[in-house]
Motif scaffolding. Structure first.
Motif, PDB file in Angstrom:
ATOM      1  N   SER A   1     -14.816 -27.883 -10.424  1.00 51.63           N
ATOM      2  CA  SER A   1     -14.823 -27.337 -11.779  1.00 51.63           C
ATOM      3  C   SER A   1     -16.197 -27.541 -12.399  1.00 51.63           C
ATOM      4  O   SER A   1     -16.900 -28.510 -12.095  1.00 51.63           O
ATOM      5  CB  SER A   1     -13.734 -27.975 -12.635  1.00 51.63           C
ATOM      6  N   THR A   2     -16.576 -26.629 -13.269  1.00 52.95           N
ATOM      7  CA  THR A   2     -17.871 -26.676 -13.933  1.00 52.95           C
ATOM      8  C   THR A   2     -17.854 -27.717 -15.040  1.00 52.95           C
ATOM      9  O   THR A   2     -16.879 -27.840 -15.775  1.00 52.95           O
ATOM     10  CB  THR A   2     -18.195 -25.291 -14.533  1.00 52.95           C
ATOM     11  N   THR A   3     -18.941 -28.461 -15.168  1.00 58.21           N
ATOM     12  CA  THR A   3     -19.083 -29.441 -16.241  1.00 58.21           C
ATOM     13  C   THR A   3     -19.726 -28.770 -17.461  1.00 58.21           C
ATOM     14  O   THR A   3     -20.241 -27.646 -17.372  1.00 58.21           O
ATOM     15  CB  THR A   3     -19.977 -30.614 -15.803  1.00 58.21           C
ATOM     16  N   GLU A   4     -19.727 -29.473 -18.572  1.00 57.66           N
ATOM     17  CA  GLU A   4     -20.416 -28.976 -19.764  1.00 57.66           C
ATOM     18  C   GLU A   4     -21.904 -28.795 -19.474  1.00 57.66           C
ATOM     19  O   GLU A   4     -22.516 -27.815 -19.908  1.00 57.66           O
ATOM     20  CB  GLU A   4     -20.222 -29.948 -20.941  1.00 57.66           C
TER      21      GLU A   4
ATOM     22  N   ARG B   1     -22.414 -25.587 -17.670  1.00 49.60           N
ATOM     23  CA  ARG B   1     -22.346 -24.433 -18.576  1.00 49.60           C
ATOM     24  C   ARG B   1     -23.653 -24.277 -19.353  1.00 49.60           C
ATOM     25  O   ARG B   1     -24.132 -23.170 -19.564  1.00 49.60           O
ATOM     26  CB  ARG B   1     -21.176 -24.586 -19.540  1.00 49.60           C
TER      27      ARG B   1
ATOM     28  N   VAL C   1     -26.575 -22.855 -17.018  1.00 51.93           N
ATOM     29  CA  VAL C   1     -26.278 -21.687 -16.197  1.00 51.93           C
ATOM     30  C   VAL C   1     -27.434 -20.688 -16.117  1.00 51.93           C
ATOM     31  O   VAL C   1     -27.705 -20.129 -15.064  1.00 51.93           O
ATOM     32  CB  VAL C   1     -24.961 -21.002 -16.652  1.00 51.93           C
TER      33      VAL C   1
ATOM     34  N   ARG D   1     -25.634 -20.367  -9.954  1.00 49.93           N
ATOM     35  CA  ARG D   1     -25.129 -19.705 -11.164  1.00 49.93           C
ATOM     36  C   ARG D   1     -23.753 -19.101 -10.891  1.00 49.93           C
ATOM     37  O   ARG D   1     -22.824 -19.249 -11.693  1.00 49.93           O
ATOM     38  CB  ARG D   1     -26.104 -18.623 -11.618  1.00 49.93           C
TER      39      ARG D   1
ATOM     40  N   VAL E   1     -21.177 -21.889 -10.768  1.00 46.62           N
ATOM     41  CA  VAL E   1     -20.878 -22.388 -12.122  1.00 46.62           C
ATOM     42  C   VAL E   1     -19.946 -21.416 -12.846  1.00 46.62           C
ATOM     43  O   VAL E   1     -18.964 -21.821 -13.469  1.00 46.62           O
ATOM     44  CB  VAL E   1     -22.179 -22.623 -12.929  1.00 46.62           C
ATOM     45  N   LEU E   2     -20.239 -20.121 -12.765  1.00 41.77           N
ATOM     46  CA  LEU E   2     -19.408 -19.129 -13.450  1.00 41.77           C
ATOM     47  C   LEU E   2     -18.017 -19.038 -12.835  1.00 41.77           C
ATOM     48  O   LEU E   2     -17.016 -18.966 -13.549  1.00 41.77           O
ATOM     49  CB  LEU E   2     -20.103 -17.764 -13.437  1.00 41.77           C
TER      50      LEU E   2
ATOM     51  N   GLN F   1     -15.465 -21.996 -13.688  1.00 41.99           N
ATOM     52  CA  GLN F   1     -14.984 -22.200 -15.052  1.00 41.99           C
ATOM     53  C   GLN F   1     -13.479 -22.449 -14.977  1.00 41.99           C
ATOM     54  O   GLN F   1     -12.924 -23.184 -15.775  1.00 41.99           O
ATOM     55  CB  GLN F   1     -15.274 -20.979 -15.925  1.00 41.99           C
TER      56      GLN F   1
END
Length: 122
Positions: A39-42, A45, A48, A56, A59-60, A63
């Motif tokens: 899962s992507t972290t803050e 995000r 990105v 990238r 990361v997308l 989400q």
């Protein structure tokens, strides 16, 4: 014999080692299972726009939680490349990974049966 590095249907072709810098394992030498959940972290995000295209895309995509196998399939990356990229992204704080429990970490079957029996008597 000249190698073609362009496929009319697929477009330009980049060998997997070009994406990973020739590595077959992440820098920290992590073993990531196919079912490990990413899962992507803050931080991911927020970063990105500054990432390489493959990072990238991860990361997308992550989400919503994805497994290593799903990342590989969704982004048309070899599994080894997905593992290297995700491992590097863990080190950079861009993603977090939840790993499956090992058999030795799972509850004892006898204990689970006792719990189930107790629940059924309620």
């Amino acid at each position: 014999m000249d190698e073609e590095w362009y496929d009319d249907d697929a477009g330009p072709v980049v060998r997997p080692y070009a994406v990973t810098g020739g590595r077959t394992r992440p820098a920290a030498n992590r073993a990531l299972e196919l079912v490990a959940l990413v899962s992507t972290t803050e931080h991911g995000r927020a970063m990105v726009r500054t990432l390489d295209p493959e990072q990238r895309n991860i990361v997308l995509l992550c989400q919503s939680i994805q497994s290593i196998a799903e990342i590989s399939a969704q982004l048309s990356l070899p599994v080894g490349v997905a593992r290297v990229l995700v491992g590097d992204m863990i080190d950079a704080g861009l993603v977090r990974v939840t790993r499956p429990a090992r058999p030795s970490e799972r509850p004892d079957v006898t204990l689970m049966e006792k719990v189930l029996d107790g629940l059924q008597t309620l």
